[in-house]
Scaffold this motif. Sequence first.
Motif, short mmCIF file in Angstrom:
data_model
loop_
_atom_site.label_atom_id
_atom_site.label_comp_id
_atom_site.label_asym_id
_atom_site.label_seq_id
_atom_site.Cartn_x
_atom_site.Cartn_y
_atom_site.Cartn_z
N LYS A 140 -58.40 -69.98 6.46
CA LYS A 140 -59.28 -71.09 5.74
C LYS A 140 -60.34 -71.61 6.59
O LYS A 140 -60.08 -72.12 7.70
CB LYS A 140 -58.27 -72.18 5.10
N THR A 141 -61.45 -71.98 5.79
CA THR A 141 -62.59 -72.52 6.59
C THR A 141 -62.56 -74.07 6.45
O THR A 141 -63.54 -74.68 7.16
CB THR A 141 -63.88 -72.14 5.70
N PHE A 142 -61.72 -74.72 5.84
CA PHE A 142 -61.79 -75.92 5.55
C PHE A 142 -63.00 -76.58 5.07
O PHE A 142 -63.75 -77.41 5.35
CB PHE A 142 -61.43 -76.93 7.04
N GLY A 143 -63.46 -75.76 4.00
CA GLY A 143 -64.91 -76.32 3.40
C GLY A 143 -64.51 -75.80 2.06
O GLY A 143 -63.51 -75.43 1.16
N PHE A 144 -65.72 -75.80 1.34
CA PHE A 144 -65.92 -75.61 -0.22
C PHE A 144 -66.35 -74.26 -0.65
O PHE A 144 -66.74 -73.89 -1.63
CB PHE A 144 -66.47 -77.00 -0.72
N ASP A 145 -66.55 -73.27 0.48
CA ASP A 145 -66.82 -71.95 0.04
C ASP A 145 -65.55 -71.21 -0.69
O ASP A 145 -64.87 -71.61 -0.62
CB ASP A 145 -67.15 -71.25 1.35
N ALA A 146 -66.14 -70.15 -1.12
CA ALA A 146 -64.99 -69.29 -1.85
C ALA A 146 -64.04 -68.73 -0.85
O ALA A 146 -64.36 -67.55 -0.36
CB ALA A 146 -65.71 -68.15 -2.77
N ASP A 147 -63.08 -69.50 -0.26
CA ASP A 147 -62.03 -69.02 0.88
C ASP A 147 -61.10 -68.03 -0.02
O ASP A 147 -60.83 -66.91 0.90
CB ASP A 147 -61.22 -70.15 1.30
N PHE A 148 -60.81 -68.20 -1.18
CA PHE A 148 -59.74 -67.34 -1.47
C PHE A 148 -60.47 -66.00 -2.39
O PHE A 148 -61.82 -66.58 -3.26
CB PHE A 148 -58.82 -68.04 -2.69
#
Lengths: 369, 369
Positions: B247-255
């Motif tokens: 997980k990037t700990f951000g709001f990109d589409a991690d999943f």
Amino acid sequence: MATAAVIAASEVLELTEPLPLDCGQQLEGVRIAYEAYGTLSPARDNVVLIQHATTGDQHVASPHPKTGKPGWWDRMVGPGKPIDTDRFFVLCANVLGSCMGSTGPGSLAPDGKPYAMRFPVITIRDMVRAQVALLDTLGIDKLYCVVGGSMGGMQSLSLAANWPHLPERIMVIAATATMPAQNIAFQEVGRQAITADPNWQQGAYYGTGKAPDAGLAVARMAAHITYLSEASLTEKFGRRLQDRASKTFGFDADFQVESYLRHQGASFTNRFDANSYLYITRAMSYFDLAEEHGGLLADAFRASDARFCVISFDTDWLYPTELSRKLVHALNASGAQVSFVELSAPFGHDSFLLEVPALDRVIAGFLSR
Amino acid sequence: MATAAVIAASEVLELTEPLPLDCGQQLEGVRIAYEAYGTLSPARDNVVLIQHATTGDQHVASPHPKTGKPGWWDRMVGPGKPIDTDRFFVLCANVLGSCMGSTGPGSLAPDGKPYAMRFPVITIRDMVRAQVALLDTLGIDKLYCVVGGSMGGMQSLSLAANWPHLPERIMVIAATATMPAQNIAFQEVGRQAITADPNWQQGAYYGTGKAPDAGLAVARMAAHITYLSEASLTEKFGRRLQDRASKTFGFDADFQVESYLRHQGASFTNRFDANSYLYITRAMSYFDLAEEHGGLLADAFRASDARFCVISFDTDWLYPTELSRKLVHALNASGAQVSFVELSAPFGHDSFLLEVPALDRVIAGFLSR
């Protein structure tokens, strides 16, 4: 049952130590807004910690300061109520990342400006870490019980797994140990609705006089549908028209359910911060207690000697019984003491907040001894 | 099975008579875009009319002109396929209100400017009325079968109820005779997402270089979740990450599921008009075949001598089997010939579009005699 809960405290506490976070960063000067009801026993052994849901807050049994409505669990918490404030010292803290007094994206960063999207992405465990820091500050090193519904239940599980010495009883209502794909999807839609709103301004809307209310309202409407059962929507609204005798052949809210949803969306924007919604739903989508413990959920609970009570609702399609069952399997595999009940209630996921007498009995019974 | 369907026609027909609408208005110069496959028999008795779903189109078995993808029912329609174009003359028209060549809010009004929100609110019956006008123009006064899935199935029911002399067989897949409250609610969220987008401009975005793509994408994302089953989302994506190890700990589409949804939303805006989405979902929310027939659904079918086949899917939670069962009860009460099957398929509501061999067999069997 009509007696109001006695508020022992409604405070905002500032942590003196920086709060380490799962992302690797730490937060300075974290503030935690909390309420307490009842009286802490001399032995400090009567603490019930309540953990709130996604858009909940610390006002469990006191009027919401913005809406004036009764606390969200007023029916459950108070003198003679299932969580009896004549017996228990009941604590509830606004979660980290929220907007009701605890530190979140709308709070001022050390540079004196709101964090906005500079706020670190937090996790459910980070929320609980903040609560544990609060307990430490208050000198509480034992919880008679921790109880949470929905995202609150995820916090209860995180507390049980990561601070196993603290809770003696853990009650998990309508929750999951691992966020499933469909819920991640709904959470993503909510965030997309917010960030699609030009008033979001990359999160830097504080003080601009504009906020992404339209996007936040859409996010809330979509989420709200998932909180209710199809049957309860049919029962409550069906295809009944809103203050009109026939369809208007237009795009006004002809149907009661449309009018209701619009109202839910609009009123939500009066009490909640859009960036908080982004961060809190992100924390939920990240929640996977099995992953945190080497991939085997049972391992999350091996250090716990607590008693668990897991509750689901038969009409809850957002956190269906199957998720609770998986949790119970893992608890059983870990050798934990666990009772499990699926309650029949018509209201879907929101059943934990509504008039479900069987839930009162389960909660009162689990707390009784 | 790999042979392509033979397109007999891909035309846009303009009605010479005004089209009366349920709202009381009438539309002049209605254009109907349609495709035909196979050969019309000399007796004109081999016509299968296919009715498409909310965001479907007439390109049943031909590549979509904008996306280049195969037709949406390419697997079902063609030589030797369940809807066999060696035997049947297969027709499908883009619904009134849509944006693939038939008249809709993006079409030019008599004043030479796009209708936008001046387009009248239409109903499912209006869509079918336009199709019946097309059949009249083509000199077709009998349908061997009418078949539709989802909103297509609602059109099939409307045709059966209102033009009972036309269809000899009616196949209704994953549909309902009355739109339930939960679906009205989801439809409303989609419309709110669109109209919340400032680029919507009260619908008058044509020619401005700006369109409510962000809002339309959110609407599509929310709807798309409802088309899939929880199990298929879990099977297809689970909690797997998108092209990253953690997980990037951000709001990109991690999943992956987030990335997939964003793609679904964005690509939809390339092929669909936001106002059409408003009008078509409005037509769906208005759909109540019982109400149209004095409140008793059985009465809708009393004039029909057709054979009905009703199909649902066990994992479809948007149009669950219960809705089909209610329809079948009404058909039985009306004395109609009806067969009913709930198919087991993992894909949720979208099962009617996907690889479900049992559906092929039911369709081929029902059409065989």
